[in-house]
Design a protein around this motif. Structure first.
Motif, mmCIF file in Angstrom:
data_model
loop_
_atom_site.group_PDB
_atom_site.id
_atom_site.type_symbol
_atom_site.label_atom_id
_atom_site.label_comp_id
_atom_site.label_asym_id
_atom_site.label_seq_id
_atom_site.Cartn_x
_atom_site.Cartn_y
_atom_site.Cartn_z
ATOM 1 N N ASP A 17 0.756 -1.164 0.031
ATOM 2 C CA ASP A 17 0.142 0.066 0.235
ATOM 3 C C ASP A 17 0.821 1.127 -0.103
ATOM 4 O OD1 ASP A 17 -2.272 -1.588 0.279
ATOM 5 O OD2 ASP A 17 -2.182 -1.797 2.402
ATOM 6 N N LEU A 48 -3.836 15.081 -2.735
ATOM 7 C CA LEU A 48 -4.114 14.446 -1.644
ATOM 8 C C LEU A 48 -4.532 15.050 -0.600
ATOM 9 C CD1 LEU A 48 -1.109 11.898 -1.854
ATOM 10 C CD2 LEU A 48 -3.552 11.277 -2.338
ATOM 11 N N VAL A 82 -10.741 6.681 -4.857
ATOM 12 C CA VAL A 82 -9.938 7.574 -5.687
ATOM 13 C C VAL A 82 -9.609 7.018 -7.122
ATOM 14 C CG1 VAL A 82 -7.741 8.890 -5.614
ATOM 15 C CG2 VAL A 82 -9.220 8.485 -3.365
ATOM 16 N N TYR A 94 -8.653 3.184 -6.614
ATOM 17 C CA TYR A 94 -7.949 3.038 -5.181
ATOM 18 C C TYR A 94 -8.863 3.565 -4.122
ATOM 19 C CZ TYR A 94 -3.191 2.272 -7.270
ATOM 20 O OH TYR A 94 -2.039 1.872 -7.951
ATOM 21 N N LEU A 96 -8.715 5.905 -0.306
ATOM 22 C CA LEU A 96 -7.976 6.499 0.410
ATOM 23 C C LEU A 96 -8.226 6.277 1.831
ATOM 24 C CD1 LEU A 96 -5.843 8.693 0.815
ATOM 25 C CD2 LEU A 96 -7.457 10.210 0.418
ATOM 26 N N LEU A 112 -3.183 4.566 0.258
ATOM 27 C CA LEU A 112 -3.665 4.104 -0.863
ATOM 28 C C LEU A 112 -3.806 2.880 -1.118
ATOM 29 C CD1 LEU A 112 -2.608 7.254 -3.219
ATOM 30 C CD2 LEU A 112 -5.013 6.747 -2.311
ATOM 31 N N SER A 114 -5.171 -0.321 -3.464
ATOM 32 C CA SER A 114 -5.511 -0.809 -4.696
ATOM 33 C C SER A 114 -6.771 -1.528 -4.717
ATOM 34 C CB SER A 114 -4.584 -1.488 -5.415
ATOM 35 O OG SER A 114 -5.019 -2.137 -6.560
#
Length: 342
Positions: A17, A48, A82, A94, A96, A112, A114
């Motif tokens: 991650d 971000l 995201v 992704y 967050l 983040l 996946s």
């Protein structure tokens, strides 16, 4: 202590991650996965930070979406989706996750994860669960076959052996009628045992399915169940099945077998309709009974017998098909399976 610190640093650095640690709006540190994301994807640290502030605002809002949310109360973090773009404009999904580390110093961790990796992990977990279920189902089936062989076939053969021992030559010479009667009893016993062996063989794998195809196999199954139970079973087949794969034909057959067996055993039905229809681009099988039905909400875990409803559902999905059960107490049950065809 120093060794423990080294392990923590190694875990942070090599985590799959992407992890960013911010103080206020300044990036303090990031791991290798995070650095790779910054190099390959088109997004900024400002972006971000804005996402982070949005998530923190949601976490601090006591009336966010619900006033008394039991789930929110036990979740320390909030995850939001995201979408990131690669250099060649491909999109990757992704999640967050924002974790406050030190409120006094305004230090936060951004992670983040996946979406594809999470889905893959979920698929692997589901596959393992299914494998365990299938293994248990196979063991239950082996146990049933073992019991049938012992209680039925073995006892039938043993009875025939005992009958043969009573066929003494002296009996044949002195009492022809008794000899013929005993021989007839043995013959009937062997025929009954043979019939049971054939029935077990049909349950394991119907030869008519391999020799003549799905429709004749379904009709033979319906006829056998109708003769054994007295329940009316109607078969309506309006489909060409020769082009279907062996796997699809087998699953269709097993669904029909399982559904009708469940209806006969548990639903107290008087009639079952089995309908196999070919539509544009798909072929469907419906098994409809007029029995007592059941509450599908209570059966959400698909606890069935033999293959079981859960296993039927998983086997259909494994072949890119759809599976549905429509039932309610007192209104019968409809089991439907569909597969796409070219």
């Amino acid at each position: 202590m120093l060794e423990s610190t080294s392990w923590i640093e190694k875990n942070f650095s090599e985590s799959p991650d992407a992890i960013f640690i911010f103080q206020n709006d300044a990036l303090l540190i990031s791991n290798q996965a995070a650095k790779t994301l910054l190099e390959n994807y088109h997004f900024s640290l400002t972006y971000l930070c804005s996402l982070m502030q949005s998530v923190l605002a949601q976490q601090r809002n006591d009336t966010d979406d619900c006033f008394h949310c039991a789930i929110k109360e036990v979740m320390p973090n909030r995850a939001i989706p995201v979408t990131l773009k690669t250099a060649d404009n491909q999109k990757l999904a992704y999640f967050l996750v924002v974790t406050p580390l030190d409120d006094a110093q305004h230090t936060y961790s951004l992670t983040l994860k996946s979406n594809a990796m999470l889905q893959r992990m979920d698929q692997v977990a589901q596959q393992r669960k299914l494998v365990q279920y299938v293994n248990r189902a196979h063991e239950e089936e082996r146990k049933r076959l073992s019991q049938d062989l012992h209680d039925s076939i073995a006892q039938g053969v043993y009875s025939a052996i005992m009958g043969i021992r009573h066929l003494e030559p002296a009996t044949a010479a002195t009492d022809q009628a008794a000899f013929r009667s005993q021989a007839k009893l043995i013959e009937n016993q062997l025929y009954e045992t043979l019939s049971e062996v054939k029935g077990m063989a049909l349950d394991i794998r119907p030869s008519v399915l391999d020799s003549f195809g799905l429709v004749p196999a379904l009709k033979a199954l319906a006829q056998r169940l109708e003769e054994n139970t007295g329940i009316t079973i109607n078969v309506i087949a309006r489909a060409e099945t020769e082009h279907l794969s062996e796997d699809v034909q087998t699953v269709f057959y097993r669904i029909a077998q399982e559904s009708m067996t469940n209806a006969i055993k548990h639903a107290k039905c008087a009639e079952i309709n089995l309908i196999l229809i070919q539509h544009p681009h798909l072929i469907s099988l419906e098994i409809i009974d007029d029995g007592s039905g059941f509450d599908t909400q209570q059966m959400g875990s698909f606890n069935g017998h033999s293959l079981g409803l859960m296993n039927m559902n998983e086997r259909v999905k494994a072949l890119q098909g759809t599976f549905h059960i429509d039932s309610s107490v007192g209104n019968g049950t409809t089991v439907r399976a569909e597969f796409p065809v070219v």
